[in-house]
Design a protein around this motif. Structure first.
Motif, PDB file in Angstrom:
ATOM      1  N   ALA A   1       0.842  -1.206   0.000  1.00  0.00           N
ATOM      2  CA  ALA A   1       0.000   0.000   0.000  1.00  0.00           C
ATOM      3  C   ALA A   1       0.873   1.250   0.000  1.00  0.00           C
ATOM      4  O   ALA A   1       1.684   1.442   0.913  1.00  0.00           O
TER       5      ALA A   1
ATOM      6  N   GLU B   1      -2.327   6.092   0.056  1.00  0.00           N
ATOM      7  CA  GLU B   1      -3.564   5.311   0.181  1.00  0.00           C
ATOM      8  C   GLU B   1      -3.912   5.014   1.633  1.00  0.00           C
ATOM      9  O   GLU B   1      -5.029   4.604   1.937  1.00  0.00           O
ATOM     10  N   LEU B   2      -2.954   5.209   2.528  1.00  0.00           N
ATOM     11  CA  LEU B   2      -3.140   4.883   3.947  1.00  0.00           C
ATOM     12  C   LEU B   2      -3.311   6.099   4.843  1.00  0.00           C
ATOM     13  O   LEU B   2      -3.784   5.973   5.972  1.00  0.00           O
TER      14      LEU B   2
ATOM     15  N   THR C   1       1.040  -3.239   5.400  1.00  0.00           N
ATOM     16  CA  THR C   1      -0.319  -3.105   4.880  1.00  0.00           C
ATOM     17  C   THR C   1      -0.292  -3.203   3.359  1.00  0.00           C
ATOM     18  O   THR C   1       0.558  -2.606   2.706  1.00  0.00           O
TER      19      THR C   1
ATOM     20  N   LEU D   1      -2.580  -3.019  -0.393  1.00  0.00           N
ATOM     21  CA  LEU D   1      -3.711  -2.382  -1.052  1.00  0.00           C
ATOM     22  C   LEU D   1      -4.275  -3.361  -2.079  1.00  0.00           C
ATOM     23  O   LEU D   1      -3.543  -3.843  -2.947  1.00  0.00           O
TER      24      LEU D   1
ATOM     25  N   SER E   1      -6.132  -3.221  -5.081  1.00  0.00           N
ATOM     26  CA  SER E   1      -6.479  -2.140  -6.009  1.00  0.00           C
ATOM     27  C   SER E   1      -7.553  -2.542  -7.005  1.00  0.00           C
ATOM     28  O   SER E   1      -8.180  -1.661  -7.609  1.00  0.00           O
TER      29      SER E   1
ATOM     30  N   THR F   1      -8.739  -1.339   0.877  1.00  0.00           N
ATOM     31  CA  THR F   1      -9.265  -1.174  -0.474  1.00  0.00           C
ATOM     32  C   THR F   1     -10.202   0.011  -0.468  1.00  0.00           C
ATOM     33  O   THR F   1     -10.660   0.443   0.597  1.00  0.00           O
ATOM     34  N   TRP F   2     -10.483   0.547  -1.641  1.00  0.00           N
ATOM     35  CA  TRP F   2     -11.421   1.655  -1.798  1.00  0.00           C
ATOM     36  C   TRP F   2     -12.607   1.158  -2.594  1.00  0.00           C
ATOM     37  O   TRP F   2     -12.436   0.504  -3.632  1.00  0.00           O
TER      38      TRP F   2
ATOM     39  N   ARG G   1     -12.835   3.898   2.336  1.00  0.00           N
ATOM     40  CA  ARG G   1     -11.696   2.994   2.506  1.00  0.00           C
ATOM     41  C   ARG G   1     -12.105   1.924   3.503  1.00  0.00           C
ATOM     42  O   ARG G   1     -12.593   2.218   4.591  1.00  0.00           O
TER      43      ARG G   1
ATOM     44  N   SER H   1     -10.895  -1.650   5.564  1.00  0.00           N
ATOM     45  CA  SER H   1      -9.676  -2.233   6.107  1.00  0.00           C
ATOM     46  C   SER H   1     -10.016  -3.537   6.811  1.00  0.00           C
ATOM     47  O   SER H   1     -11.092  -3.672   7.389  1.00  0.00           O
TER      48      SER H   1
END
Length: 185
Positions: free
Chosen positions: A79, A83-84, A98, A100, A102, A137-138, A175, A177
């Motif tokens: 990540a 992004e964090l 961590t 990501l 994507s 993730t988003w 976001r 987690s």
């Protein structure tokens, strides 16, 4: 029933990954993204980006298959700090462990068959064995199916949102987690 599996993507998979992304976005995000944005998606450019990702990373790309059909894919990697970060720009202490996620897409006609869970489990396991502890993730707030999927594996909103401009339409994303020790329901 055909045998379902997950494996690392190979360059030969890229045309199908591209097709799945375009079909899935145009189907699943028809209510979220403007029609002109979806229509303007360039398969050649998308294919070049996926080929670069498969060959060079930094994300690892995995594909789900059912029988001899490629039905979905997942991309995950370390990540990036951006992004964090929280609203003030502070990066959490566990940033180095961590990942990501994507991209995680299963072509709609192959949905609800466990492919998404297998993809996510395989992707996060590949990093968990290297010391990763958490994933993010988003997800667009309007994407109820993806939000429900991540909730089912106990990934929850962490309170961070962002707004993206998609061809003049603002898209809010949450976001999510979660732990990399997944519980698949």
């Amino acid at each position: 029933m055909a045998i379902a599996a997950v494996r690392r993507a190979e360059p030969a998979d890229v045309p199908e990954i591209t097709r799945i992304q375009l079909v899935t976005w145009r189907t699943a995000y028809a209510e979220v993204l403007p029609a002109e944005v979806l229509a303007a998606m360039d398969s050649g450019e998308t294919e070049r980006e996926w080929l670069r990702a498969v060959r060079e990373g930094p994300a690892r790309v995995f594909v789900a298959t059912e029988g001899d059909r490629l039905v979905g894919f997942c991309a995950a990697g370390p990540a990036p700090a951006a992004e964090l970060a929280d609203a003030e720009g502070a990066v959490p202490a566990d940033a180095d462990t961590t990942i990501l996620v994507s991209a995680l897409l299963v072509e709609p006609r192959w949905g609800r068959r466990g492919h998404g869970g297998r993809l996510l489990a395989t992707a996060v396991a590949s990093f968990r064995f290297e010391g990763a502890t958490r994933g993010v993730t988003w997800v667009p707030e309007a994407d109820d199916a993806s939000l429900a999927f991540y909730h089912s594996v106990r990934w929850e909103p962490d309170g961070t949102v962002r707004t993206l401009d998609a061809g003049g339409r603002l898209i809010r994303e949450r976001r999510l987690s979660g732990d990399l020790e997944l519980t698949l329901c």
